[in-house]
Design a protein around this motif. Structure first.
Motif, PDB file in Angstrom:
ATOM      1  N   THR A 120      39.536  -4.943 -15.906  1.00 50.75           N
ATOM      2  CA  THR A 120      38.890  -6.024 -15.190  1.00 50.75           C
ATOM      3  C   THR A 120      37.423  -6.379 -15.822  1.00 50.75           C
ATOM      4  OG1 THR A 120      37.803  -5.221 -13.428  1.00 50.75           O
ATOM      5  CG2 THR A 120      40.109  -5.823 -13.085  1.00 50.75           C
ATOM      6  N   LEU A 121      36.531  -7.296 -15.395  1.00 54.64           N
ATOM      7  CA  LEU A 121      35.412  -7.562 -15.666  1.00 54.64           C
ATOM      8  C   LEU A 121      34.294  -6.464 -14.886  1.00 54.64           C
ATOM      9  CD1 LEU A 121      35.029 -11.467 -15.853  1.00 54.64           C
ATOM     10  CD2 LEU A 121      34.606  -9.936 -17.932  1.00 54.64           C
ATOM     11  N   ASP A 122      34.798  -5.757 -14.320  1.00 57.12           N
ATOM     12  CA  ASP A 122      34.107  -4.857 -13.381  1.00 57.12           C
ATOM     13  C   ASP A 122      33.937  -3.596 -14.243  1.00 57.12           C
ATOM     14  OD1 ASP A 122      32.277  -3.932 -11.251  1.00 57.12           O
ATOM     15  OD2 ASP A 122      34.302  -3.057 -10.021  1.00 57.12           O
ATOM     16  N   PHE A 123      33.043  -3.611 -15.301  1.00 57.57           N
ATOM     17  CA  PHE A 123      32.997  -2.542 -16.318  1.00 57.57           C
ATOM     18  C   PHE A 123      31.651  -1.658 -15.724  1.00 57.57           C
ATOM     19  CE2 PHE A 123      33.165  -6.388 -19.200  1.00 57.57           C
ATOM     20  CZ  PHE A 123      34.586  -6.094 -19.520  1.00 57.57           C
ATOM     21  N   ALA A 124      31.883  -0.435 -16.330  1.00 57.00           N
ATOM     22  CA  ALA A 124      30.861   0.827 -15.555  1.00 57.00           C
ATOM     23  C   ALA A 124      31.031   1.678 -17.005  1.00 57.00           C
ATOM     24  CB  ALA A 124      31.729   1.480 -14.743  1.00 57.00           C
ATOM     25  N   LEU A 125      29.603   2.452 -17.084  1.00 54.78           N
ATOM     26  CA  LEU A 125      29.443   3.346 -18.030  1.00 54.78           C
ATOM     27  C   LEU A 125      29.964   4.671 -17.550  1.00 54.78           C
ATOM     28  CD1 LEU A 125      25.860   2.620 -19.110  1.00 54.78           C
ATOM     29  CD2 LEU A 125      27.916   1.964 -20.478  1.00 54.78           C
ATOM     30  N   ALA A 126      30.154   5.545 -18.520  1.00 59.27           N
ATOM     31  CA  ALA A 126      30.801   7.006 -18.035  1.00 59.27           C
ATOM     32  C   ALA A 126      29.696   7.487 -17.021  1.00 59.27           C
ATOM     33  CB  ALA A 126      30.728   8.019 -19.217  1.00 59.27           C
ATOM     34  N   THR A 169      32.145   7.478 -24.205  1.00 59.76           N
ATOM     35  CA  THR A 169      32.368   6.120 -23.932  1.00 59.76           C
ATOM     36  C   THR A 169      33.479   5.547 -24.907  1.00 59.76           C
ATOM     37  OG1 THR A 169      29.913   5.742 -23.619  1.00 59.76           O
ATOM     38  CG2 THR A 169      31.401   3.906 -24.083  1.00 59.76           C
ATOM     39  N   ASN A 170      34.387   4.983 -24.161  1.00 63.65           N
ATOM     40  CA  ASN A 170      35.436   4.238 -24.901  1.00 63.65           C
ATOM     41  C   ASN A 170      35.020   3.164 -25.851  1.00 63.65           C
ATOM     42  OD1 ASN A 170      37.754   5.779 -23.950  1.00 63.65           O
ATOM     43  ND2 ASN A 170      37.877   4.595 -22.037  1.00 63.65           N
ATOM     44  N   LEU A 171      34.855   3.352 -27.151  1.00 65.35           N
ATOM     45  CA  LEU A 171      34.643   2.246 -27.985  1.00 65.35           C
ATOM     46  C   LEU A 171      35.596   1.217 -28.253  1.00 65.35           C
ATOM     47  CD1 LEU A 171      32.172   4.115 -28.282  1.00 65.35           C
ATOM     48  CD2 LEU A 171      31.949   3.287 -30.829  1.00 65.35           C
TER      49      LEU A 171
END
Length: 331
Positions: free
Chosen positions: A186-192, A221-223
């Motif tokens: 979803t658009l609810d992204f987060a960094l590690a 981080t997933n690139l």
């Protein structure tokens, strides 16, 4: 964090205060091929049991010569696929260790239970390889969702075997684990999460539940490359995810980027600035625009032929927040 889908991405090179220049090369990262016993959902290499691409004897010989000829190489970092499954793994290990270079093997752990590879833990210990092992979570459900049913259980047994050999306790036998976030849906992204408290949580859980010890945790981080990119594009999240990463750009990470002191080599002997550029087929070049190969480095008698690192939008993944590299957070 939810991001707007209307903003435009700034080209990464424009974000930098100065060109991203190479430093002296000290790390040789070699992708031995795409063969792997797993097909993980987040794999940027898109490796699997069905892939057949691997190092050739000719390129392996050139790499062995490169290792012998250049004392400035401090670390030989072997990756894949499952590097252990691909041609050239042991010759490269033994060439590097004969010169007391650090050798990193990026292992998926489950390979130790495949026919013909059962001796790997003992081989690693005998040659004092640094094992960087993928364990994207310390909870079984999350690991199996990302990497396949039964992978968590096999990984735990593999870690216990490494511990029995002294990994995680003997200072010469370093065992590091790698955390990857789940691919966003979803658009609810987060960094590690912050690497240090996450490492403590891993150590507490794995120690209490399974008696496992290890040295460091790397939060990567997933690139948006390979299968991660495919999943993001399928959900129309690729561009918003890049915008999210740009929104967390941290200029303090740039000095520590792994691409600055490493060469990435593919199974055909081509040279790249990093493994991510390798997967996206963005070759490293001389200032004159000439593409480089292992053979050309040997002919030139130098590893330091590249002035500027090639950049791309996914470079924001390495510079977001605390930064990300094959060695975890940069800050």
């Amino acid at each position: 964090m939810t991001v707007s889908t209307n903003s435009t991405l700034t080209p990464f090179a424009q974000k930098l205060a100065a060109p991203l220049t190479k430093h002296k090369i000290t790390v040789l990262q070699i992708n031995l091929g795409r063969r792997c016993n797993l097909a993980c959902s987040h794999c940027h290499v898109e490796a699997s049991p069905k892939r057949t691409e691997e190092l050739s004897p000719e390129i392996c010989e050139q790499l062995v010569e490169l290792i012998h000829r250049f004392p400035q190489i401090e670390t030989v970092d072997l990756t894949g696929g499952a590097p252990e499954m691909n041609y050239g793994f042991r010759p490269l290990v033994e060439a590097a260790r004969s010169h007391n270079k650090e050798v990193i093997v990026r292992s998926n752990l489950t390979i130790y239970f495949e026919l013909g590879f059962e001796d790997l833990p003992d081989y690693f210990a005998r040659h004092q390889l640094r094992v960087v092992a993928s364990l994207p979570c310390y909870l079984e459900q999350n690991v199996d969702k990302m990497r396949g049913d039964g992978v968590f259980d096999s990984s735990i047994k593999a870690l216990q075997r490494l511990n029995q050999l002294g990994y995680g306790s003997d200072p010469n036998l370093v065992l590091d684990l790698v955390y990857n976030p789940q691919v966003p849906t979803t658009l609810d992204f987060a960094l590690a999460p912050d690497q240090q408290p996450l490492e403590l949580a891993y150590k507490q859980h794995l120690g209490e539940q399974f008696g496992i010890t290890f040295n460091h945790l790397f939060a990567i981080t997933n690139l948006p490359i390979g299968r991660t990119k495919f999943h993001l594009e399928h959900r129309q999240l690729h561009q918003p995810y890049l915008q999210f990463l740009e929104g967390h750009y941290n200029d303090s990470t740039v000095e520590h980027l792994m691409c600055r002191n490493e060469l990435s080599v593919d199974y055909l002997g081509n040279i790249y600035d990093c493994d991510f550029n390798q997967m996206e087929e963005i070759p490293a070049t001389t200032p004159q625009g000439e593409r480089l190969t292992v053979a050309k480095l040997l002919a030139a008698g130098s590893l330091d032929l590249i002035e500027d690192v090639k950049t791309a939008p996914y470079c924001y993944g390495c510079t977001a927040g605390s930064g990300s590299s094959c060695g975890g957070s940069l800050l």
